[in-house]
Design an enzyme around this catalytic site. Structure first.
Site, PDB file in Angstrom:
ATOM      1  N   HIS A  31       0.825  -1.220   0.000  1.00 14.54           N
ATOM      2  CA  HIS A  31       0.000   0.000   0.000  1.00 14.54           C
ATOM      3  C   HIS A  31       0.856   1.266   0.000  1.00 14.54           C
ATOM      4  CE1 HIS A  31       0.250   0.084   4.537  1.00 14.54           C
ATOM      5  NE2 HIS A  31       0.231   1.378   4.304  1.00 14.54           N
ATOM      6  N   ASP A  46      -0.038  -7.589   1.638  1.00 13.32           N
ATOM      7  CA  ASP A  46       0.447  -6.197   1.652  1.00 13.32           C
ATOM      8  C   ASP A  46       1.967  -6.179   1.777  1.00 13.32           C
ATOM      9  OD1 ASP A  46       0.500  -3.458   1.685  1.00 13.32           O
ATOM     10  OD2 ASP A  46      -0.302  -3.250   3.730  1.00 13.32           O
ATOM     11  N   SER A  79       4.085   2.865   8.199  1.00 12.91           N
ATOM     12  CA  SER A  79       3.659   1.855   7.227  1.00 12.91           C
ATOM     13  C   SER A  79       4.840   1.324   6.438  1.00 12.91           C
ATOM     14  CB  SER A  79       2.678   2.450   6.227  1.00 12.91           C
ATOM     15  OG  SER A  79       1.372   2.348   6.692  1.00 12.91           O
TER      16      SER A  79
END
EC number: 3.4.21.4
Length: 229
Positions: free
Chosen positions: A47, A91, A183
């Site tokens: 992502h 992911d 992230s």
């Protein structure tokens, strides 16, 4: 959709270069973390995808030039072919560097896992994300020690949303978590990269631990991808 989980809350400033595999992904600003797994390869979250990324290695304070940094542009960015932007399954992505990084005490590799992490195992999460939900990012690398939670706890916190490729790490009582800005960054357990910061609800909220990509399910994909390009 779940929030991208990108800052560490309730942690501490890492001792300088205590997590030298941690890299900052930059497109004119820091936007995600990553982990150096080979001199020419970084792993992050799918992502976090951008077509071109500058990888910043050897960083501690991302707002200052401290003299230890190396900046290397990506030559390829490869998302997992089964990545789902809908539920964030798979992911994970690989970044090929345009030249191999020189390894030193500030820039070093993290090992891929030889097995999966177990519930209760303590791990180190590192990143530059925000230190308060909605606040500005911390400039110094933040560290958090947190346990792997059981699959039952994880699925109980996020009913119907946890795939076999995800794991929860953190504290059900809240107060300590990774959040927006971390992230793509590493979860290292027993010297091995076991998790990638993926998503969660809010940040450090009670009953909503952080959710991480389970790296042990992707070791063969990583090796095959690196070998094929």
């Amino acid at each position: 959709a779940p929030d991208d989980d990108d800052k560490i809350v309730g942690g501490y400033e890492c001792p300088k270069h205590a997590a030298p595999w941690t890299v900052s992904l930059n497109v004119g600003y820091h936007f995600c973390g990553g982990s150096l797994i080979a001199p020419g390869w970084v792993v992050s979250a799918a992502h976090c995808y951008q077509r071109r990324i500058q990888v910043r290695l050897g960083e501690h304070d991302i707002s200052a030039n401290e003299g230890d940094e190396t900046y290397i542009d990506s030559s390829m960015v490869i998302r997992h072919p089964n990545y789902s932007g809908y539920d964030l399954d798979n992911d994970i992505m690989l970044i090929k560097l345009s030249k191999p990084a020189a390894l030193n005490r500030n820039v070093d590799l993290i090992s891929l896992p030889t097995g999966c992490a177990y519930a209760g195992e303590m791990c180190l999460i590192s990143g530059w994300g925000n230190t308060m939900d909605g606040a500005v990012s911390g400039d110094q690398l933040q560290c958090l020690d947190a346990p792997v939670l059981s699959d039952a706890e994880c699925k109980g916190a996020y009913p119907g949303m946890i795939t076999n490729n995800m794991m929860c790490v953190g504290y059900m009582e809240g107060g300590k978590d990774s959040c927006q800005g971390d992230s793509g960054g590493p979860v290292v357990c027993n010297g091995m990269l076991q998790g990638i910061v993926s998503w969660g609800y809010g940040c450090a909220e009670r009953d909503h631990p952080g959710v991480y990509t389970r790296v042990c399910h992707y070791v063969s994909w990583i090796h095959e991808t690196i070998a094929s390009v």
